[in-house]
Scaffold this motif. Structure first.
Motif, short mmCIF file in Angstrom:
data_model
loop_
_atom_site.label_atom_id
_atom_site.label_comp_id
_atom_site.label_asym_id
_atom_site.label_seq_id
_atom_site.Cartn_x
_atom_site.Cartn_y
_atom_site.Cartn_z
N ASP A 107 1.92 -2.74 1.41
CA ASP A 107 3.03 -3.27 2.02
C ASP A 107 3.02 -2.66 3.45
O ASP A 107 2.74 -1.40 3.44
N ALA B 282 6.11 -9.52 -2.41
CA ALA B 282 6.78 -8.37 -3.09
C ALA B 282 5.43 -7.80 -4.13
O ALA B 282 5.86 -6.82 -4.41
N TRP C 257 13.53 -9.07 -2.33
CA TRP C 257 12.36 -8.91 -2.67
C TRP C 257 11.60 -8.43 -1.06
O TRP C 257 10.84 -7.29 -1.48
N GLY D 172 12.42 -4.77 -0.62
CA GLY D 172 11.88 -4.01 -1.54
C GLY D 172 13.00 -3.61 -2.49
O GLY D 172 13.06 -2.30 -3.32
N GLU D 173 14.09 -4.07 -2.35
CA GLU D 173 15.16 -3.91 -3.51
C GLU D 173 15.11 -4.47 -4.93
O GLU D 173 14.56 -5.60 -4.92
#
Length: 256
Positions: free
Chosen positions: A22, A118, A252, A255-256
């Motif tokens: 990421d 994601a 997404w 990153g939640e």
């Protein structure tokens, strides 16, 4: 030659099916800002909307094929309008799904892209987008449409093959943010166009409906004729899909 192919093919397969790291949070936020910068200002939106039109007409075309209709061709115009022509029954579920696919396609593509990012599937996203654009190119029936699809596909191809991992990640996130934000604006534009049309019809006592131009032949109006459901409810569906995709896809990506 055989040994080279035997070495290259597994490497390509590993790149396609593997995961990539990421990007840093600042990259995600920077690409979010870049997407807003080309969607919100009207001047830039007049140019960037061409990419949303590609997704819109591609959505019509893909669902037409999946529902068994014969896709005749797709045209993209310099005023960011487009036209997808398919043959088949002028009624029924296939026609309804095909008509509903246009305004929902950019947002749903963005949501699918956000799911891939994601999961760390950056390369898969880039190659899948390239493949879809190549498949769409076969059905384009005008020069401007060919030019825009070739430019879009070329950008994906160059980034996926020549750029480093960080550049690929930034490009992929920027594209997905753009689809998510860009998918929200067209339903609002259609809503305003329909409101202006109703105002003109009232002003001219119903005799000037044709003067409003365009809005009466929109996807929402076509769906209303097909289903006998008010066009406003279909417009509400377009809003619901685009805003829900933006919220879900944004979570997404962050990153939640």
């Amino acid at each position: 030659m055989d040994s080279l192919a035997a070495t290259a093919l597994p490497d390509i397969w590993d790149r396609l099916t593997g995961t990539q790291p990421d990007p840093d949070l600042w990259v995600v936020l920077a690409t979010l800002g870049a997407a807003l910068a080309v969607v919100v200002p009207h001047t830039l939106w007049r140019i960037s909307r061409n990419a949303i039109t590609i997704a819109h007409e591609g959505g019509h075309g893909l669902i037409a094929l999946l529902t068994g209709r014969q896709l005749t061709g797709i045209r993209l115009h310099s005023d960011t309008s487009g036209l997808t022509v398919s043959r088949g029954k002028p009624y029924g579920l296939g026609m309804i799904l095909t008509a509903a696919a246009g305004y929902t396609a950019p947002s749903l593509l963005g949501l699918g892209g956000a799911a891939l990012l994601a999961a760390g599937r950056i390369t898969l996203l880039l190659w899948a987008a390239t493949a879809l654009l190549v498949a769409m190119l076969v059905m384009i029936r005008n020069a401007y449409g060919v030019l825009t699809v070739v430019l879009a596909g070329g950008a994906f191809l160059l980034v996926s093959w020549l750029a480093g991992p960080q550049v690929q990640a930034a490009f992929a996130y920027a594209v997905v943010w753009f689809l998510l934000f860009g998918g929200v604006r067209p339903p609002f534009e259609l809503q305003m166009k329909r409101s202006r049309r109703r105002g003109r019809e009232a002003s001219f006592e119903g005799g000037a409906g044709s003067r409003a131009g365009g809005a009466g032949d929109s996807d929402a109006d076509q769906l209303s004729r097909l289903t006998h459901v008010p066009a406003g409810l279909w417009l509400f569906l377009f809003h619901a899909v685009s805003l829900s995709s933006l919220i879900g896809g944004g979570r997404w990506l962050l990153g939640e």
